[in-house]
Design an enzyme around this catalytic site. Structure first.
Site, mmCIF file in Angstrom:
data_model
loop_
_atom_site.group_PDB
_atom_site.id
_atom_site.type_symbol
_atom_site.label_atom_id
_atom_site.label_comp_id
_atom_site.label_asym_id
_atom_site.label_seq_id
_atom_site.Cartn_x
_atom_site.Cartn_y
_atom_site.Cartn_z
ATOM 1 N N TYR A 46 33.168 -25.567 29.033
ATOM 2 C CA TYR A 46 34.646 -25.614 29.042
ATOM 3 C C TYR A 46 35.147 -25.093 30.384
ATOM 4 C CZ TYR A 46 37.183 -27.077 24.901
ATOM 5 O OH TYR A 46 37.796 -27.840 23.953
ATOM 6 N N GLU A 48 38.907 -25.446 31.491
ATOM 7 C CA GLU A 48 40.330 -25.768 31.670
ATOM 8 C C GLU A 48 40.859 -25.125 32.942
ATOM 9 O OE1 GLU A 48 42.456 -24.826 28.070
ATOM 10 O OE2 GLU A 48 41.348 -26.336 26.949
ATOM 11 N N ASP A 191 47.705 -49.264 40.703
ATOM 12 C CA ASP A 191 46.583 -49.049 39.786
ATOM 13 C C ASP A 191 45.465 -49.973 40.227
ATOM 14 O OD1 ASP A 191 44.773 -49.208 37.685
ATOM 15 O OD2 ASP A 191 46.312 -49.031 36.134
ATOM 16 N N THR A 217 40.312 -46.334 37.278
ATOM 17 C CA THR A 217 39.202 -45.928 36.439
ATOM 18 C C THR A 217 37.982 -45.893 37.343
ATOM 19 O OG1 THR A 217 38.910 -48.250 35.851
ATOM 20 C CG2 THR A 217 40.035 -46.870 34.244
ATOM 21 N N LYS A 220 34.564 -49.562 36.497
ATOM 22 C CA LYS A 220 34.589 -51.022 36.646
ATOM 23 C C LYS A 220 33.820 -51.396 37.919
ATOM 24 C CE LYS A 220 38.796 -51.620 33.905
ATOM 25 N NZ LYS A 220 39.609 -50.400 33.811
ATOM 26 N N ARG A 226 32.522 -43.833 32.563
ATOM 27 C CA ARG A 226 33.905 -44.012 32.126
ATOM 28 C C ARG A 226 34.682 -42.777 32.596
ATOM 29 N NH1 ARG A 226 32.944 -48.452 29.599
ATOM 30 N NH2 ARG A 226 35.131 -48.941 29.338
HETATM 31 N N1 DSN Z 1 40.726 -52.771 29.159
HETATM 32 C C1 DSN Z 1 40.658 -52.851 30.584
HETATM 33 C C2 DSN Z 1 40.066 -54.149 31.036
HETATM 34 O O1 DSN Z 1 39.174 -54.659 30.387
HETATM 35 O O2 DSN Z 1 40.466 -54.681 32.061
HETATM 36 C C3 DSN Z 1 41.990 -52.619 31.181
HETATM 37 O O3 DSN Z 1 41.883 -51.737 32.203
#
Ligand code: DSN
Length: 436
Positions: A46, A48, A191, A217, A220, A226
Site C-alpha cells: 500500500y 497512498e 487522449d 492507457t 495498447k 493495463r
Molecule cells: N475499449 C477501448 C478500445 O478497445 O479501444 C477504448 O479505449
C-alpha cells in the site's frame, strides 16, 4: 495450493492467444519483462500518496519505482509532468474532468458511434451524467468535421475539449484542434490511448506541442500492462501553473486510493522498452502492416471507412454489403477461424453499439509477433472469404429474436467445412509466430 479451475482457464486462454491472430487494435502482447513485475512482491504494498509523501511506511523502493516511471515517461513523451498512478484510461480521463471542470460545465468530445471514447462524454458514461456533453462528429469522409467543431465550440464555449478516439483511422490534426480550443479558452486534452506507441516510436505526430493535457492507457500500442498516465505539457502549465497539482489531487485523493505499485513497476519497464531503437521499427511496422491489410481488403471489395488506414487500425463498414447491424456475424465467424476482431459502430451508424454495422481491426498485436506482409495478405483474404460466407445472415428486426438467431448462426458456422478449413490455415500461420 493450486486452483485448478483458474489454472486450466489460463492454459486455455494461452492456447487461444497462440493459435489465433489477434486483430483487435487495442490489444497487444506485453513482453515477459513487462509482465514479471505484475507478479512481484510490489503486489503486496500500500502506498497512498506520491513519492516521498506517502500515508504508509515501507515505501522507499516503491518511491524509486514511481520516480523512475515518471522520469521515463517525461523523457519519452517530452513533457514536464506525468502522473503514472491511474488504474486505467477511464479513471485517467475522469481525473482530467475533476482537475479542470466543475460538475455541470460543458465539455466536447467525439461522438461514440463516430469512433469516440465512452469517457469523452458519451450519454451513458458518468462523464455525460456529471458534465454537459456536446458531441462532435466525423464528416462523410470519416475525418473529424472541423467546421462543426468550430461551430459547436463557439456556441457552447466548453471548458474542456477532447481529441482522440477508439475507432478513428486517420492521423489526428492536433494543431487544428488546438486553434479551436485556444480560441474559446478551453482546456485541450488529447487522449492518445490508441496511438501512444506510434507517437513514442515516431510513427504518428505528437499532441504535446498543442495540447494542455495528454492522457493514455499503457496497454495498447505502447505494449505495457493495463494502466494509465496523465501528462501535463508546458503549454498546459502556462495556461494554469497549478494544473499538475490539480491532476495529482484529482487522482489521489479525488478518485483513487492506493496506487497499483506492481503496475507502476511494469509501466516503468514498458517505457524503457518503448525508448529503445527497436520500438521505432516496431511502430513503423504496425502502420505498414495496417496500410497493407487495408489495401488487401479494399482490393477485394470490402468497404472501409475513410482512406482505409493511416495508423494501426481500420474499420469495415458492412452496411452496404451485408446490411445494418451485421457486425456481430462477422465478429463471431472470424472468431471461429481464429481471427479475433471486434464488432464496432461505424460513422452514421443506423443500428446500436451492441448490434453495430461494422468491425474494427488492427495490427499492433500481430506485428509484435513478427508478422508482416505475407501474414497480412493471408489474414485479409481469409476475412474476405468469411465475409462471403456470412452474406445470407441478417439481424432480425425484433430484439427478442436476435439471441436465438445468433446462437443458431454460430452453430451453423461451427459445422461449416469452409470455416473449418480456414481455421486450420490460420492456426498453421499463427503457430509459426510465438507469443511472448
Ligand atoms: N475499449 C477501448 C478500445 O478497445 O479501444 C477504448 O479505449
Amino acid at each position: 495450493m493450486k486452483d485448478k479451475k483458474i489454472y486450466d482457464l489460463i492454459r486455455k486462454e494461452t492456447k487461444r492467444q497462440r493459435e489465433g491472430i489477434e486483430l483487435i487494435p487495442s490489444e497487444n502482447y506485453a513482453s515477459i519483462h513487462v509482465r514479471n513485475p505484475l507478479s512481484s512482491p510490489f503486489v503486496n504494498k500500500y502506498s497512498e500518496g506520491y513519492p516521498n509523501a506517502r500515508y504508509y511506511g515501507g515505501n522507499e523502493f516503491v518511491d524509486d519505482v514511481e520516480i523512475i516511471a515518471q522520469e521515463r515517461a517525461k523523457k519519452l513523451f517530452k513533457v514536464p509532468f506525468v502522473n503514472v498512478q491511474p488504474y486505467s484510461g477511464s479513471p485517467a480521463n475522469f481525473a482530467v474532468y475533476l482537475a479542470t471542470c466543475n460538475p455541470g460545465d460543458t465539455i466536447m468530445g467525439l461522438n461514440l458511434p463516430d469512433g469516440g471514447h465512452l469517457t469523452h462524454g458519451w450519454k451513458v458514461s458518468a462523464t455525460a451524467l456529471f458534465y454537459k456533453s456536446i458531441p462532435y462528429h466525423v464528416d462523410k469522409t470519416g475525418h473529424i468535421d472541423f467546421d462543426e467543431v468550430w461551430k459547436l465550440a463557439k456556441k457552447h464555449k466548453p471548458k474542456l475539449m477532447w481529441t482522440g478516439a477508439t475507432a478513428y483511422v486517420h492521423i489526428y490534426d492536433f494543431k487544428r484542434f488546438a486553434e479551436i480550443a485556444d480560441a474559446v479558452g478551453a482546456y485541450f486534452a488529447a487522449d492518445i490511448a490508441h496511438v501512444a506507441g506510434l507517437i513514442a516510436g515516431g510513427a504518428h505526430p505528437s499532441p504535446v506541442p498543442h495540447a494542455h493535457i495528454v492522457t493514455t492507457t499503457t496497454h495498447k500500442t505502447l505494449r505495457g500492462p493495463r494502466g494509465g498516465m496523465i501528462m501535463v505539457t508546458n503549454k498546459g502549465l502556462k495556461k494554469d501553473p497549478d494544473l499538475s497539482k490539480k491532476i495529482n489531487k484529482a487522482i489521489f485523493p479525488g478518485l483513487q486510493g492506493g496506487p497499483h505499485d506492481h503496475q507502476t513497476a511494469s509501466i516503468a519497464v514498458t517505457l524503457y522498452e518503448a525508448a529503445q531503437p527497436s520500438f521505432k521499427i516496431y511502430s513503423k511496422k504496425i502502420v505498414e502492416n495496417s496500410k497493407y491489410l487495408a489495401s488487401i481488403l479494399k482490393k477485394n471489395g470490402v468497404d472501409l471507412v475513410g482512406v482505409g488506414s493511416e495508423n494501426h487500425m481500420m474499420l469495415v463498414d458492412l452496411t452496404k454489403t451485408h446490411g445494418i447491424g451485421t457486425g456481430v456475424f462477422a465478429e463471431k465467424a472470424l472468431d471461429l477461424v481464429g481471427l479475433t476482431v471486434n464488432k464496432n459502430t461505424i460513422p452514421g451508424e443506423q443500428s446500436s453499439p451492441f448490434y453495430p454495422s461494422g468491425i474494427r481491426l488492427g495490427t499492433p498485436a500481430a506485428t509484435t509477433r513478427g508478422m508482416g506482409k505475407t501474414e497480412m495478405k493471408i489474414a485479409g483474404e481469409t476475412i474476405v472469404e468469411v465475409l462471403q460466407i456470412i452474406l445470407p445472415y441478417q439481424l432480425p428486426k425484433e430484439q427478442k429474436e436476435r439471441g436465438l438467431y445468433i446462437k443458431n448462426f454460430v452453430k451453423s458456422m461451427e459445422k461449416d467445412p469452409q470455416i473449418k478449413t480456414l481455421r486450420r490455415q490460420i492456426k498453421k500461420v499463427a503457430m509459426r509466430f510465438p507469443i511472448p
